[in-house]
Design an enzyme around this catalytic site. Sequence first.
Site, PDB file in Angstrom:
ATOM      1  N   ASP A  97       0.874  -1.231   0.148  1.00  0.00           N
ATOM      2  CA  ASP A  97       0.027   0.039  -0.099  1.00  0.00           C
ATOM      3  C   ASP A  97       0.926   1.057  -0.137  1.00  0.00           C
ATOM      4  O   ASP A  97       2.042   1.155   0.306  1.00  0.00           O
ATOM      5  CB  ASP A  97      -0.858  -0.070   1.199  1.00  0.00           C
ATOM      6  CG  ASP A  97      -2.212   0.875   0.910  1.00  0.00           C
ATOM      7  OD1 ASP A  97      -1.881   2.205   0.831  1.00  0.00           O
ATOM      8  OD2 ASP A  97      -3.050   0.424   1.050  1.00  0.00           O
ATOM      9  N   ALA A 105     -20.176  -1.364  -7.402  1.00  0.00           N
ATOM     10  CA  ALA A 105     -21.637  -0.821  -7.885  1.00  0.00           C
ATOM     11  C   ALA A 105     -21.713   0.205  -8.738  1.00  0.00           C
ATOM     12  O   ALA A 105     -22.701   0.621  -9.507  1.00  0.00           O
ATOM     13  CB  ALA A 105     -22.433  -0.930  -6.977  1.00  0.00           C
ATOM     14  N   CYS A 106     -20.646   1.093  -8.470  1.00  0.00           N
ATOM     15  CA  CYS A 106     -20.756   2.313  -9.573  1.00  0.00           C
ATOM     16  C   CYS A 106     -20.386   2.274 -10.866  1.00  0.00           C
ATOM     17  O   CYS A 106     -20.597   3.010 -11.699  1.00  0.00           O
ATOM     18  CB  CYS A 106     -19.505   3.254  -8.994  1.00  0.00           C
ATOM     19  SG  CYS A 106     -19.749   4.094  -7.291  1.00  0.00           S
ATOM     20  N   TYR A 150     -14.699   7.506 -11.481  1.00  0.00           N
ATOM     21  CA  TYR A 150     -14.504   6.107 -10.723  1.00  0.00           C
ATOM     22  C   TYR A 150     -15.392   5.158 -11.235  1.00  0.00           C
ATOM     23  O   TYR A 150     -14.576   3.850 -11.589  1.00  0.00           O
ATOM     24  CB  TYR A 150     -14.936   6.494  -9.385  1.00  0.00           C
ATOM     25  CG  TYR A 150     -14.897   5.282  -8.372  1.00  0.00           C
ATOM     26  CD1 TYR A 150     -13.794   4.883  -7.769  1.00  0.00           C
ATOM     27  CD2 TYR A 150     -16.005   4.739  -7.927  1.00  0.00           C
ATOM     28  CE1 TYR A 150     -13.551   3.785  -6.999  1.00  0.00           C
ATOM     29  CE2 TYR A 150     -15.934   3.522  -7.016  1.00  0.00           C
ATOM     30  CZ  TYR A 150     -14.783   3.424  -6.514  1.00  0.00           C
ATOM     31  OH  TYR A 150     -14.750   2.073  -5.840  1.00  0.00           O
ATOM     32  N   LYS A 160     -13.641   1.757 -13.320  1.00  0.00           N
ATOM     33  CA  LYS A 160     -13.787   0.228 -12.824  1.00  0.00           C
ATOM     34  C   LYS A 160     -14.298  -0.487 -13.846  1.00  0.00           C
ATOM     35  O   LYS A 160     -13.977  -1.821 -14.045  1.00  0.00           O
ATOM     36  CB  LYS A 160     -14.825   0.320 -11.568  1.00  0.00           C
ATOM     37  CG  LYS A 160     -14.250   1.036 -10.202  1.00  0.00           C
ATOM     38  CD  LYS A 160     -13.443   0.150  -9.337  1.00  0.00           C
ATOM     39  CE  LYS A 160     -13.008   0.351  -8.234  1.00  0.00           C
ATOM     40  NZ  LYS A 160     -11.881  -0.294  -7.577  1.00  0.00           N
ATOM     41  N   ASN A 186     -21.258  -0.663  -1.256  1.00  0.00           N
ATOM     42  CA  ASN A 186     -21.022  -0.130   0.176  1.00  0.00           C
ATOM     43  C   ASN A 186     -20.580  -1.127   1.441  1.00  0.00           C
ATOM     44  O   ASN A 186     -21.598  -1.500   2.085  1.00  0.00           O
ATOM     45  CB  ASN A 186     -22.329   0.690   0.509  1.00  0.00           C
ATOM     46  CG  ASN A 186     -22.505   1.725  -0.446  1.00  0.00           C
ATOM     47  OD1 ASN A 186     -21.923   2.777  -0.781  1.00  0.00           O
ATOM     48  ND2 ASN A 186     -23.755   1.630  -1.191  1.00  0.00           N
TER      49      ASN A 186
HETATM   50  N1  LIG Z   1     -15.744   0.317   0.896  1.00  0.00           N
HETATM   51  C1  LIG Z   1     -16.634   0.272  -0.180  1.00  0.00           C
HETATM   52  O1  LIG Z   1     -17.644   0.376   0.288  1.00  0.00           O
HETATM   53  C2  LIG Z   1     -16.279   0.000  -1.875  1.00  0.00           C
HETATM   54  C3  LIG Z   1     -17.049  -0.126  -2.465  1.00  0.00           C
HETATM   55  C4  LIG Z   1     -17.065  -0.514  -3.851  1.00  0.00           C
HETATM   56  C5  LIG Z   1     -15.567  -0.607  -4.270  1.00  0.00           C
HETATM   57  N2  LIG Z   1     -14.751  -0.865  -3.221  1.00  0.00           N
HETATM   58  C6  LIG Z   1     -13.355  -0.987  -3.800  1.00  0.00           C
HETATM   59  O2  LIG Z   1     -12.860  -1.842  -2.703  1.00  0.00           O
HETATM   60  C7  LIG Z   1     -11.322  -1.621  -2.603  1.00  0.00           C
HETATM   61  C8  LIG Z   1     -11.070  -1.381  -1.011  1.00  0.00           C
HETATM   62  O3  LIG Z   1     -11.690  -0.333  -0.859  1.00  0.00           O
HETATM   63  P1  LIG Z   1     -11.573   0.338   0.677  1.00  0.00           P
HETATM   64  O4  LIG Z   1     -12.840   0.411   0.938  1.00  0.00           O
HETATM   65  O5  LIG Z   1     -10.583  -0.614   1.584  1.00  0.00           O
HETATM   66  O6  LIG Z   1     -10.728   1.509   0.320  1.00  0.00           O
HETATM   67  P2  LIG Z   1      -9.407   2.222   1.080  1.00  0.00           P
HETATM   68  O7  LIG Z   1      -9.433   3.592   0.608  1.00  0.00           O
HETATM   69  O8  LIG Z   1      -9.572   1.979   2.644  1.00  0.00           O
HETATM   70  O9  LIG Z   1      -8.366   1.561   0.481  1.00  0.00           O
HETATM   71  C9  LIG Z   1      -7.705   1.417  -0.592  1.00  0.00           C
HETATM   72  C10 LIG Z   1      -6.120   1.404  -0.301  1.00  0.00           C
HETATM   73  O10 LIG Z   1      -5.506   1.578  -1.716  1.00  0.00           O
HETATM   74  C11 LIG Z   1      -4.387   2.232  -1.148  1.00  0.00           C
HETATM   75  N3  LIG Z   1      -3.791   2.938  -2.511  1.00  0.00           N
HETATM   76  C12 LIG Z   1      -4.400   4.140  -3.214  1.00  0.00           C
HETATM   77  N4  LIG Z   1      -3.494   4.519  -4.167  1.00  0.00           N
HETATM   78  C13 LIG Z   1      -2.464   3.475  -4.229  1.00  0.00           C
HETATM   79  C14 LIG Z   1      -1.220   3.518  -4.867  1.00  0.00           C
HETATM   80  N5  LIG Z   1      -1.105   4.257  -5.942  1.00  0.00           N
HETATM   81  N6  LIG Z   1      -0.455   2.468  -4.716  1.00  0.00           N
HETATM   82  C15 LIG Z   1      -0.465   1.681  -3.644  1.00  0.00           C
HETATM   83  N7  LIG Z   1      -1.752   1.663  -2.749  1.00  0.00           N
HETATM   84  C16 LIG Z   1      -2.736   2.666  -3.076  1.00  0.00           C
HETATM   85  C17 LIG Z   1      -4.742   3.319  -0.309  1.00  0.00           C
HETATM   86  O11 LIG Z   1      -3.633   4.042   0.345  1.00  0.00           O
HETATM   87  C18 LIG Z   1      -5.544   2.579   0.640  1.00  0.00           C
HETATM   88  O12 LIG Z   1      -5.103   2.178   1.649  1.00  0.00           O
HETATM   89  C19 LIG Z   1     -11.008  -0.435  -3.681  1.00  0.00           C
HETATM   90  O13 LIG Z   1     -10.717  -0.962  -5.000  1.00  0.00           O
HETATM   91  C20 LIG Z   1     -12.398   0.124  -3.877  1.00  0.00           C
HETATM   92  O14 LIG Z   1     -12.664   0.950  -4.987  1.00  0.00           O
HETATM   93  C21 LIG Z   1     -14.718  -0.484  -1.954  1.00  0.00           C
END
Ligand SMILES: NC(=O)c1ccc[n+]([C@@H]2O[C@H](COP(=O)([O-])OP(=O)(O)OC[C@H]3O[C@@H](n4cnc5c(N)ncnc54)[C@H](O)[C@@H]3O)[C@@H](O)[C@H]2O)c1
Length: 334
Positions: free
Chosen positions: A35, A120-121, A150, A154, A179
């Site tokens: 990360d 879901a986006c 976004y 995706k 979500n």
């Molecule tokens: N949480 C939700 O409700 C949700 C819904 C739909 C999709 N998602 C997807 O699930 C995944 C995880 O989501 P989350 O809620 O844990 O989000 P989060 O933001 O907590 O975790 C994402 C992590 O990716 C890291 N990151 C960003 N850019 C980076 C880079 N260039 N290099 C390395 N690391 C990088 C961030 O530092 C972060 O810690 C994501 O792909 C997100 O798009 C999440």
Amino acid sequence: MKSVTRILVTGAGGFIGHHLVNRLKQEGHWVRGVDLKHPEYEASAADEFEVRDLRNWDECVSATRGSIDEVYNLAADMGGIGYITAFHAAIARNNILINAHMLEAARQNGVQRFLFSSSACVYAQSKQKEADVVPLQEEDAFPAEPEPGYGWEKLYAEELCRYYWHDYKFETRIVRFHNVYGPLGTYDGGKEKAPAAICRKVALAANGDPIEIWGDGHQTRSFMYVDDCVEGLLRIMASNYRDALNLGTEEIVSINQLTDLVCEIAGKRLVKQYNLSGPQGVRGRNSDNSLLRRTLGWQPSISLRQGLTLTYPWIQKELQAAGRLRIIESVSAA
Ligand SMILES: NC(=O)c1ccc[n+]([C@@H]2O[C@H](COP(=O)([O-])OP(=O)(O)OC[C@H]3O[C@@H](n4cnc5c(N)ncnc54)[C@H](O)[C@@H]3O)[C@@H](O)[C@H]2O)c1
């Protein structure tokens, strides 16, 4: 005896990635977490944790080195509706670089399976115009009309996964999260999502205070507790299904209902104040889990009430530890 798998989790410093690493370690696997940052609220359980910027090709090659069997690619520039509607260019660019480079680096380094975390986006906005929405089936992503920035990224990365299977027979899995919420998730600072934001606002409010709601509160969503999300990730990775699958609950609620539930758990009565110019996203969104059930014989089962009963006290405790609850209490007592 269960065999040990060597697993890379990207986004391991983030909310879902951190929970996933914990679970994979409990299952006895060897895990590398990568990360931009370490997890915010507790140390990672990963065997190796590397700080890398996965927008860069060389970093993706290094992250996938050393006989990795499976990659859970969760790294993404993302946040709640306020964040993803404000930064289309940066989010789309950052995420396409991460996903394109991670796929190719994983393939070149001989990874066996690659799971992409979609959203879901990706669903067509025209199918989400009513609060009383028809739940979204996987095929509703086309004809394409996703969330700007976004959602487009995706959807494109999903396509890239399909091309990698078609052209290279590279095993990909595609998960569309609806979500996700739970303890250890961002609850402040602009990247938080609705359940965490509402828990924070309720925790900071004194009885009888106003609480700001974006929109008219009638917009609807379904919310999945993080333990269900992690269980689903493991099951989808282990399945033989290569196309996109919803991973969410079918328990649709309005933001007003979500707020009432958090207030009930907190034992507070607050006065909703609607900010009609606040970002709301689509009017209604719910998951149709028919395909998930048929494919896995399983679906998320933790109710919103159960999940929030675990999440609210965690956010309250964090605010307390940061000294923010005492300030509010002394202000309202003054
Ligand atoms: N949480 C939700 O409700 C949700 C819904 C739909 C999709 N998602 C997807 O699930 C995944 C995880 O989501 P989350 O809620 O844990 O989000 P989060 O933001 O907590 O975790 C994402 C992590 O990716 C890291 N990151 C960003 N850019 C980076 C880079 N260039 N290099 C390395 N690391 C990088 C961030 O530092 C972060 O810690 C994501 O792909 C997100 O798009 C999440």
